[in-house]
Design a protein around this motif. Structure first.
Motif, PDB file in Angstrom:
ATOM      1  N   ARG A  73       0.936  -1.372   0.104  1.00 32.57           N
ATOM      2  CA  ARG A  73      -0.124  -0.112  -0.096  1.00 32.57           C
ATOM      3  C   ARG A  73       0.852   1.042  -0.070  1.00 32.57           C
ATOM      4  O   ARG A  73       0.348   2.606  -0.041  1.00 32.57           O
ATOM      5  CB  ARG A  73      -1.131   0.064   0.941  1.00 32.57           C
ATOM      6  CG  ARG A  73       0.147   0.360   2.465  1.00 32.57           C
ATOM      7  CD  ARG A  73      -1.457   0.072   3.793  1.00 32.57           C
ATOM      8  NE  ARG A  73      -0.569   0.042   4.918  1.00 32.57           N
ATOM      9  CZ  ARG A  73      -0.462   0.471   6.208  1.00 32.57           C
ATOM     10  NH1 ARG A  73      -1.753   1.339   6.202  1.00 32.57           N
ATOM     11  NH2 ARG A  73      -0.393   0.418   6.824  1.00 32.57           N
ATOM     12  N   GLU A  74       2.443   1.147  -0.114  1.00 38.03           N
ATOM     13  CA  GLU A  74       2.964   2.651  -0.162  1.00 38.03           C
ATOM     14  C   GLU A  74       2.869   3.114  -0.811  1.00 38.03           C
ATOM     15  O   GLU A  74       2.533   2.297  -2.338  1.00 38.03           O
ATOM     16  CB  GLU A  74       4.212   2.219  -0.425  1.00 38.03           C
ATOM     17  CG  GLU A  74       4.893   0.868   0.218  1.00 38.03           C
ATOM     18  CD  GLU A  74       4.495   0.856   1.756  1.00 38.03           C
ATOM     19  OE1 GLU A  74       4.328  -0.204   2.858  1.00 38.03           O
ATOM     20  OE2 GLU A  74       4.992   1.702   2.985  1.00 38.03           O
ATOM     21  N   ARG A  75       2.570   4.129  -0.807  1.00 38.02           N
ATOM     22  CA  ARG A  75       2.628   5.555  -2.142  1.00 38.02           C
ATOM     23  C   ARG A  75       3.485   6.143  -2.847  1.00 38.02           C
ATOM     24  O   ARG A  75       3.531   6.627  -3.586  1.00 38.02           O
ATOM     25  CB  ARG A  75       0.895   6.081  -2.634  1.00 38.02           C
ATOM     26  CG  ARG A  75      -0.258   4.886  -2.242  1.00 38.02           C
ATOM     27  CD  ARG A  75      -1.584   6.168  -2.115  1.00 38.02           C
ATOM     28  NE  ARG A  75      -1.343   6.143  -0.525  1.00 38.02           N
ATOM     29  CZ  ARG A  75      -2.174   5.518  -0.191  1.00 38.02           C
ATOM     30  NH1 ARG A  75      -2.680   4.305  -0.404  1.00 38.02           N
ATOM     31  NH2 ARG A  75      -2.313   5.634   1.768  1.00 38.02           N
ATOM     32  N   GLU A  76       4.587   6.143  -1.749  1.00 35.70           N
ATOM     33  CA  GLU A  76       5.460   6.615  -1.107  1.00 35.70           C
ATOM     34  C   GLU A  76       6.619   6.678  -2.429  1.00 35.70           C
ATOM     35  O   GLU A  76       6.746   5.659  -2.731  1.00 35.70           O
ATOM     36  CB  GLU A  76       5.824   6.957  -0.141  1.00 35.70           C
ATOM     37  CG  GLU A  76       5.333   7.536   0.925  1.00 35.70           C
ATOM     38  CD  GLU A  76       4.548   6.041   1.430  1.00 35.70           C
ATOM     39  OE1 GLU A  76       3.003   6.930   2.186  1.00 35.70           O
ATOM     40  OE2 GLU A  76       4.520   5.321   1.632  1.00 35.70           O
TER      41      GLU A  76
ATOM     42  N   ARG B 100      12.428   7.981   4.067  1.00 33.86           N
ATOM     43  CA  ARG B 100      11.345   6.956   4.336  1.00 33.86           C
ATOM     44  C   ARG B 100      11.391   5.020   4.250  1.00 33.86           C
ATOM     45  O   ARG B 100      11.527   4.420   4.768  1.00 33.86           O
ATOM     46  CB  ARG B 100      10.650   7.368   3.670  1.00 33.86           C
ATOM     47  CG  ARG B 100       9.350   8.663   3.576  1.00 33.86           C
ATOM     48  CD  ARG B 100       8.947   9.531   3.007  1.00 33.86           C
ATOM     49  NE  ARG B 100       8.261  10.238   3.453  1.00 33.86           N
ATOM     50  CZ  ARG B 100       6.782  11.120   3.199  1.00 33.86           C
ATOM     51  NH1 ARG B 100       5.994  10.855   2.246  1.00 33.86           N
ATOM     52  NH2 ARG B 100       6.216  12.102   3.495  1.00 33.86           N
TER      53      ARG B 100
ATOM     54  N   ARG C   8      10.879   2.653   6.529  1.00 32.47           N
ATOM     55  CA  ARG C   8       9.590   1.949   6.525  1.00 32.47           C
ATOM     56  C   ARG C   8       9.752   0.590   6.457  1.00 32.47           C
ATOM     57  O   ARG C   8       8.792  -0.311   6.921  1.00 32.47           O
ATOM     58  CB  ARG C   8       8.615   2.314   5.067  1.00 32.47           C
ATOM     59  CG  ARG C   8       7.700   1.324   4.809  1.00 32.47           C
ATOM     60  CD  ARG C   8       6.285   1.851   4.990  1.00 32.47           C
ATOM     61  NE  ARG C   8       5.044   1.154   5.215  1.00 32.47           N
ATOM     62  CZ  ARG C   8       4.831  -0.329   5.877  1.00 32.47           C
ATOM     63  NH1 ARG C   8       5.996  -0.894   6.924  1.00 32.47           N
ATOM     64  NH2 ARG C   8       4.391  -1.103   5.528  1.00 32.47           N
TER      65      ARG C   8
ATOM     66  N   TYR D 136       6.869  12.071   7.752  1.00 35.66           N
ATOM     67  CA  TYR D 136       6.250  10.638   6.916  1.00 35.66           C
ATOM     68  C   TYR D 136       5.410  10.410   8.312  1.00 35.66           C
ATOM     69  O   TYR D 136       5.456   9.065   8.901  1.00 35.66           O
ATOM     70  CB  TYR D 136       7.489   8.974   7.366  1.00 35.66           C
ATOM     71  CG  TYR D 136       7.580   8.570   6.900  1.00 35.66           C
ATOM     72  CD1 TYR D 136       6.438   8.202   5.513  1.00 35.66           C
ATOM     73  CD2 TYR D 136       8.212   7.419   6.406  1.00 35.66           C
ATOM     74  CE1 TYR D 136       5.565   6.969   5.179  1.00 35.66           C
ATOM     75  CE2 TYR D 136       8.317   5.842   5.347  1.00 35.66           C
ATOM     76  CZ  TYR D 136       6.830   6.489   5.037  1.00 35.66           C
ATOM     77  OH  TYR D 136       6.539   5.187   3.838  1.00 35.66           O
TER      78      TYR D 136
ATOM     79  N   GLN E 240       2.268   9.470   7.299  1.00 38.63           N
ATOM     80  CA  GLN E 240       1.438   7.671   6.772  1.00 38.63           C
ATOM     81  C   GLN E 240       1.783   6.785   8.431  1.00 38.63           C
ATOM     82  O   GLN E 240       1.547   5.980   8.538  1.00 38.63           O
ATOM     83  CB  GLN E 240       1.980   7.263   5.289  1.00 38.63           C
ATOM     84  CG  GLN E 240       1.606   8.691   4.112  1.00 38.63           C
ATOM     85  CD  GLN E 240       2.191   9.600   4.348  1.00 38.63           C
ATOM     86  OE1 GLN E 240       3.095   9.503   4.703  1.00 38.63           O
ATOM     87  NE2 GLN E 240       2.087   9.981   2.900  1.00 38.63           N
TER      88      GLN E 240
ATOM     89  N   ASP F 222       0.793   4.480  12.088  1.00 39.26           N
ATOM     90  CA  ASP F 222       0.732   2.944  11.882  1.00 39.26           C
ATOM     91  C   ASP F 222       1.107   2.725  12.948  1.00 39.26           C
ATOM     92  O   ASP F 222       1.435   1.927  13.394  1.00 39.26           O
ATOM     93  CB  ASP F 222       1.156   2.175  10.661  1.00 39.26           C
ATOM     94  CG  ASP F 222       0.361   1.745   9.672  1.00 39.26           C
ATOM     95  OD1 ASP F 222      -0.856   2.662   9.896  1.00 39.26           O
ATOM     96  OD2 ASP F 222       1.071   2.362   8.373  1.00 39.26           O
TER      97      ASP F 222
END
Length: 517
Positions: free
Chosen positions: A364-367, A428, A432, A447, A449, A453
């Motif tokens: 699901r990463e969009r970065e 990131r 991540r 960061y 996003q 979490d």
RNA sequence: GGCCUGGUGGCCAAGUGGUAAGGCAGAGCUCUGCAAAAGCUCCACGCGCCGGUUCGAAUCCGGCCCAGGCCUCCA
């Protein structure tokens, strides 16, 4: 390569394919809540947490539940006039939750208590009796292992073998059990012990046996067949073997559980940790001596199916290397935080997508992790990371990849790079992936996003604020002294700061400081 | 008695047929006023022992030695 895991059921490295595409259902055997969580439990549940994080990284939606066995002789033994057995269970369960959070083990969707599912267990015992898999002796219901042809298949313990050592109990049970391996499904409660009514004549009141709990709860909440059943290696026999015997005949599916995974134990210098030896180390105690992230990194450095030798010195050695990684994160964080948001924005989104293979669930990463000056290193790291983790959750190789990645970043001069968008992308990428291993380094501004979490940080980071101005001023004075080649003075300032626990490093861009451990 | 793991450099630990990842510790060098940090270089001709298969084995097969686990509550 797609994700593969070692499946105890097939004794093979199986490709991991959940029954429902995109959704993974996991049941994990939890604790018998009579004593607090210890370091061995920590290893087991940290592994399950990392497995879950990796599944989520891979784009799966994970539904995982864990149980508390809250009806047990050991619990009742701990009860006294002030605390009932249920209080003991609840208190221990609460401490388990605290310890898990301290280790950054993400919350399960549900924490089930055996005593909340008595009806389901009674119902299951009834069904087993009806199907001829169980029989009643003096109000006790026993499972008839000889009624289940596959008994022993999961663990490899056949009914023929392994009886010599049980000769003592054999005599004791003679005439009561049809087979020495038959186990209790339901038994009458002793004097003063909790009991539940069943409405049955032959086994009217009593309490459930240990194995029926997990069978009943897992099937009730996850469905008659689900993807992964966890626990640790010690559960394999008899617990999981018995669970299969109970559930397989009733589940109406070809296969009750798709993947059985069994993490290995941890031992202390070759000696198994056990309460009788008295070498049990509680999680709380452990966390006083090591930070949670050092512990998780240490766990990650050995494969989950390998026995892990535990000693404080081993964690210390492991965290020496790990510090280099967290230190880089701190440095990058510092550099990025000083810059405007515009200056550090990563301009090209979506490059990460090119790293996926077509047949995989979508991360699901969009970065855009793979960007700019360090993009090559990041791409290589991501590939190695996924390759390692896809191969039976190969955390040790993932950590090796992280070391190589960090070394490459240092070597490429990221410490002093002014190419902030590139720095941001690498930052990131690193944080991540550390997150998957249970290392949480959230930064709301840099960061969001990821920060969303992570567990909330317990405000320790701001403690240095009041001193920041003072330290900065002293460093300015030191810089002036160095410029004037007054090294006696500059070293004096450094000594004073060091004595106060401030670690100083000179860089081409001036002095950098940090509060030591 | 039955079942099952594992033995890789000083320490920890990856690696299931193609010529030994990574970390700690250690040595040298670069940078630096010094220190710290970082970088570079070095550190297992050998993966418990003996045979075998193969062009080729830490990896497969056989035997042996050693350590440990399970068969009973245990993460």
């Amino acid at each position: 390569m797609a994700l593969h895991v070692y499946n105890t059921r097939t004794r093979n490295l199986d490709r991991f394919v959940p029954q429902t595409p995109g959704v993974v259902r996991i049941y994990t055997c939890g604790l018998t809540v009579y004593a607090p969580m210890h370091i061995g439990h920590a290893r087991t549940y940290c592994f399950w947490d990392t497995f879950r994080r990796y599944l989520e990284y891979r784009g799966f939606h994970v539904l995982s539940i864990i149980n508390y066995t809250d009806i047990d002789d050991r619990i009742m033994k701990k009860a006294d006039e002030r605390r009932g057995w249920l209080d003991v269970a609840e208190e221990t369960a609460a401490s388990f939750r605290r310890d898990c959070r301290a280790l950054r083990i993400k919350d399960y969707a549900a924490y089930t208590r055996a005593t909340d599912f008595i009806d389901a267990q009674v119902d299951m015992v009834k069904q087993l009796l009806e199907r001829g898999h169980a029989y009643v002796v003096d109000g006790e219901v026993l499972y008839d292992v000889q009624s289940f042809a596959d008994y022993g298949k999961l663990s490899g313990n056949t009914l023929e073998g392994g009886q010599a050592g049980a000769s003592g109990r054999l005599a004791e049970d003679a005439g009561r059990k049809k087979h020495p391996a038959d186990f209790t499904l339901w038994k009458p409660s002793g004097e003063g012990q909790p009991a539940w009514e069943t409405g049955q004549e032959a086994w009217s009141s009593g309490r459930p046996g240990w194995h029926i709990e997990c069978s009943a709860m897992s099937s009730m909440l996850l469905g008659s067949s689900f993807d992964v059943h966890g626990g640790a290696i010690d559960n394999l026999f008899p617990h999981h073997e018995n669970e299969v015997a109970q559930s397989q005949p009733l589940c109406g599916q070809d296969c009750w559980v798709g993947y059985w995974m069994h993490p290995e134990h941890l031992d202390l210098r070759g000696v198994k940790m056990s309460k009788s030896i008295g070498n049990v180390i509680g999680v709380e105690n452990l966390l006083e001596r090591h930070s949670y992230d050092a512990i998780r990194w240490f766990f990650a450095s050995t494969h989950y199916r390998t026995k892990l030798a535990f000693a404080d010195e081993l964690i210390d050695a492991s965290s020496e290397g790990f510090k280099k990684i967290t230190k880089l994160v701190k440095i990058l964080e510092g550099r990025l935080s000083e810059a405007d948001e515009d200056a550090r924005t990563i301009p090209v989104p979506g490059i990460y997508a090119s790293l996926r293979s077509e047949d995989e669930a979508v991360p699901r990463e969009r970065e855009s992790f793979v960007y700019g000056a360090f993009g090559e290193s990041s791409a290589k790291f991501i590939r190695r990371f996924i390759e390692a983790m896809d191969d039976d959750v190969g955390c040790p190789r993932a950590t090796a990849a992280a070391f190589d990645y960090v070394n490459e970043l240092y070597a490429a001069g990221i410490e002093s790079s002014d190419d902030l968008p590139s720095v941001a992308a690498a930052y990131r990428c690193l944080t991540r992936h550390l997150y998957v291993l249970g290392i949480e380094l959230p930064n709301e501004a840099l960061y969001p996003q990821l920060a969303a979490d992570c567990f909330p940080v317990a405000g320790g980071g701001e403690a240095a604020e009041p001193y920041k101005a003072v330290i900065d001023r002293m460093l300015e004075a030191r810089a002036e002294a160095r410029k004037a080649k007054d090294f006696a003075k500059s070293d004096m300032i450094r000594d004073v700061l060091q004595a106060a626990g401030v670690v100083i490093e000179d860089t081409p861009k001036g002095a950098r400081w940090d509060l030591g451990e």
